[in-house]
Design a protein around this motif. Structure first.
Motif, short mmCIF file in Angstrom:
data_model
loop_
_atom_site.label_atom_id
_atom_site.label_comp_id
_atom_site.label_asym_id
_atom_site.label_seq_id
_atom_site.Cartn_x
_atom_site.Cartn_y
_atom_site.Cartn_z
N VAL A 57 0.86 -1.18 0.00
CA VAL A 57 0.00 0.00 0.00
C VAL A 57 0.90 1.23 0.00
CG1 VAL A 57 -1.80 1.27 1.23
CG2 VAL A 57 -1.80 -1.24 1.25
N LYS A 58 0.65 2.13 -0.94
CA LYS A 58 1.48 3.33 -1.08
C LYS A 58 0.61 4.57 -1.05
CE LYS A 58 5.09 1.15 -3.94
NZ LYS A 58 4.54 -0.22 -3.95
N VAL A 59 1.09 5.61 -0.36
CA VAL A 59 0.43 6.92 -0.33
C VAL A 59 1.48 7.95 -0.75
CG1 VAL A 59 -0.81 8.62 1.05
CG2 VAL A 59 -1.08 6.18 1.54
N LEU A 60 1.38 8.42 -1.97
CA LEU A 60 2.34 9.38 -2.52
C LEU A 60 1.81 10.79 -2.35
CD1 LEU A 60 4.85 10.09 -4.33
CD2 LEU A 60 3.30 9.87 -6.28
N ILE A 61 2.64 11.69 -1.85
CA ILE A 61 2.26 13.09 -1.64
C ILE A 61 3.17 13.98 -2.46
CG2 ILE A 61 2.11 14.95 0.06
CD1 ILE A 61 1.41 12.83 2.15
N ALA A 62 2.58 14.94 -3.17
CA ALA A 62 3.37 15.81 -4.05
C ALA A 62 2.71 17.17 -4.17
CB ALA A 62 3.52 15.17 -5.43
N ASP A 63 3.47 18.12 -4.71
CA ASP A 63 2.94 19.45 -5.05
C ASP A 63 2.69 19.52 -6.55
OD1 ASP A 63 3.33 20.12 -2.43
OD2 ASP A 63 5.05 21.43 -2.78
N LEU A 64 1.59 20.16 -6.91
CA LEU A 64 1.30 20.46 -8.31
C LEU A 64 1.24 21.98 -8.46
CD1 LEU A 64 -1.52 17.86 -9.13
CD2 LEU A 64 0.93 17.68 -9.62
N PRO A 65 1.31 22.50 -9.68
CA PRO A 65 1.18 23.95 -9.86
C PRO A 65 -0.10 24.49 -9.24
CG PRO A 65 1.93 22.91 -11.89
CD PRO A 65 1.58 21.80 -10.95
N ALA A 66 -0.07 25.75 -8.84
CA ALA A 66 -1.21 26.34 -8.14
C ALA A 66 -2.49 26.29 -8.95
CB ALA A 66 -0.88 27.79 -7.77
N ASP A 67 -2.39 26.43 -10.28
CA ASP A 67 -3.60 26.46 -11.10
C ASP A 67 -4.17 25.07 -11.38
OD1 ASP A 67 -1.59 25.62 -12.74
OD2 ASP A 67 -1.85 27.17 -14.27
N TYR A 69 -5.42 22.95 -9.24
CA TYR A 69 -6.67 22.78 -8.48
C TYR A 69 -7.83 23.47 -9.19
CZ TYR A 69 -10.09 23.17 -4.70
OH TYR A 69 -11.25 23.11 -3.95
N ALA A 70 -7.61 24.70 -9.65
CA ALA A 70 -8.67 25.43 -10.35
C ALA A 70 -9.11 24.70 -11.61
CB ALA A 70 -8.20 26.85 -10.68
N GLU A 71 -8.16 24.08 -12.30
CA GLU A 71 -8.50 23.33 -13.51
C GLU A 71 -9.38 22.13 -13.19
OE1 GLU A 71 -4.82 22.37 -15.34
OE2 GLU A 71 -4.32 24.45 -15.86
N VAL A 72 -9.08 21.46 -12.07
CA VAL A 72 -9.90 20.31 -11.66
C VAL A 72 -11.30 20.78 -11.28
CG1 VAL A 72 -10.19 18.55 -9.87
CG2 VAL A 72 -7.96 18.89 -10.94
N MET A 117 -6.36 12.54 -5.00
CA MET A 117 -7.02 13.70 -4.39
C MET A 117 -6.19 14.95 -4.64
SD MET A 117 -8.14 14.43 -0.40
CE MET A 117 -6.46 14.38 0.24
N ILE A 118 -6.88 16.05 -4.90
CA ILE A 118 -6.21 17.34 -5.08
C ILE A 118 -6.81 18.34 -4.10
CG2 ILE A 118 -7.76 18.19 -6.91
CD1 ILE A 118 -5.17 19.35 -8.24
N LEU A 119 -5.92 19.17 -3.52
CA LEU A 119 -6.30 20.12 -2.48
C LEU A 119 -5.85 21.53 -2.86
CD1 LEU A 119 -4.67 18.01 0.33
CD2 LEU A 119 -7.11 18.49 0.34
N PRO A 120 -6.54 22.55 -2.38
CA PRO A 120 -6.08 23.92 -2.64
C PRO A 120 -4.94 24.29 -1.71
CG PRO A 120 -8.07 23.98 -1.30
CD PRO A 120 -7.83 22.53 -1.63
N GLY A 121 -3.95 24.99 -2.25
CA GLY A 121 -2.84 25.50 -1.45
C GLY A 121 -2.60 26.96 -1.79
N PRO A 122 -1.79 27.66 -1.01
CA PRO A 122 -1.57 29.09 -1.24
C PRO A 122 -0.80 29.40 -2.52
CG PRO A 122 -0.14 28.28 0.51
CD PRO A 122 -1.09 27.17 0.18
N THR A 123 0.27 28.65 -2.78
CA THR A 123 1.07 28.86 -3.99
C THR A 123 1.29 27.55 -4.74
OG1 THR A 123 3.11 28.59 -2.70
CG2 THR A 123 2.28 30.84 -3.00
N SER A 125 -0.84 23.37 -5.49
CA SER A 125 -1.96 22.47 -5.25
C SER A 125 -1.42 21.21 -4.61
CB SER A 125 -2.68 22.12 -6.55
OG SER A 125 -3.20 23.28 -7.18
N GLY A 126 -2.02 20.78 -3.52
CA GLY A 126 -1.59 19.54 -2.89
C GLY A 126 -2.17 18.34 -3.62
#
Length: 311
Positions: A57-67, A69-72, A117-123, A125-126
């Protein structure tokens, strides 16, 4: 007063409700996203996130560009039913409204369940991706993963010491750079005076390890100049100097380039240092607007000279 047996029953009920999770939100080293991992999930050894002891079982965590989240969000509103039998779902978290998907797939010969899963972040997207093999699906169910997702939190900044501790070498001198960010976990580090929206307008450094080295000492000059042409975001580059040097007693190469960078075509001067190992090379890239070069170069060199091996 509430009878003791009732208090015990309430305590047992609370324990039963929470027993599938860690007591507190855990932020893996280097991650902006943290959560309460399900029981059996521990810090991953080869990526940022969590995994079971057997690495199934793997849970990978990363940052995506800020925009991202808005695209999703826009895609979700435009097509709430989803595509390809994959329907996005929304979920309230301490970080804000998240969106996630669930799908079945295969990993080699094994059936797996995948969650994103995608989350909103300040600068940024989680982003969290989970993979559960079929033989663990009775423990790590859809509902259990959803509940874990619901605990997700965002931290705006990852402590500098935590980021530096993930690099394969010690950085003992930051030379006044305030914006410190790991670009690739344990592999590339940014030190900058400005923010990333207009990086080229102020001095910055990139530190990292590349998985190659020249085959012989005679190849070092060609290797250094060739790899200098791959520096991203640089246009109209002209090599003004390229020569062998010693860096902390090891063979190295210094290459300087005049170029333009950024949307405003900022004239910049760039230095690339390579410190050669047996199979890998340390690569340090310093860039500064040409008008600030005389002040920036000593800072770059101080960071370079403060890099030490671990252990």
């Amino acid at each position: 007063m509430m009878p003791f047996r009732v208090l015990v029953a309430v305590a047992l009920l609370i324990a039963a409700t929470c027993r599938g999770f860690a007591a507190d939100v855990v932020f893996p080293p280097g991650a902006h996203v943290g959560m309460k991992p399900l029981v059996g999930l521990n810090r991953a050894k080869s990526f940022i996130g969590f995994e079971t002891e057997d690495q199934g079982v793997k849970v990978l965590i990363a940052d995506l560009p800020a925009d991202a989240y808005a695209e999703v969000v826009s895609a979700f509103k435009a097509n709430p039913a989803g595509t390809g039998n994959i329907k996005p779902e929304s979920l309230e978290t301490p970080a804000g409204l998240a969106y996630y998907t669930v799908e079945s797939g295969r990993d080699g010969a094994s059936n797996v369940r995948r969650y994103s899963m995608i989350l909103p972040g300040p600068t940024f997207s989680g982003y969290v991706a989970v993979q559960v093999p079929e033989n663990a699906s009775k423990i790590y169910t859809d509902d259990a993963v959803r509940q874990m997702f619901a605990t997700a939190q965002i931290r705006n900044e990852v402590p500098v010491d935590e980021q530096l501790g993930m690099m394969p070498f010690k950085v003992t001198e930051l030379s006044g750079f305030k914006n410190i960010r790991m670009l690739a976990p344990g592999a590339a580090l940014l030190l900058a005076d400005g923010d990333e929206k207009a990086l080229e307008t102020k001095p910055f450094l990139l530190l990292g390890i590349i998985g190659s080295a020249p085959a012989t000492p005679d190849d070092r000059g060609r290797f250094a100049q060739q790899i200098a042409t791959t520096i991203p975001g640089v246009r109209d580059g002209r090599i003004t100097m390229s020569e062998p040097i010693r860096i902390d007693g090891q063979a190295g190469f210094e290459t300087r380039i005049d170029a333009v960078s950024g949307k405003d075509n900022t004239p910049v001067t760039i230095v690339q240092w390579l410190r050669f190992g047996a199979q890998t090379s340390m690569r340090i890239i310093g860039s500064s607007p040409r008008t600030d070069w005389e002040k920036a170069f000593p800072r770059f060199r101080a960071v370079r000279d403060g890099i030490q091996p671990r252990g």
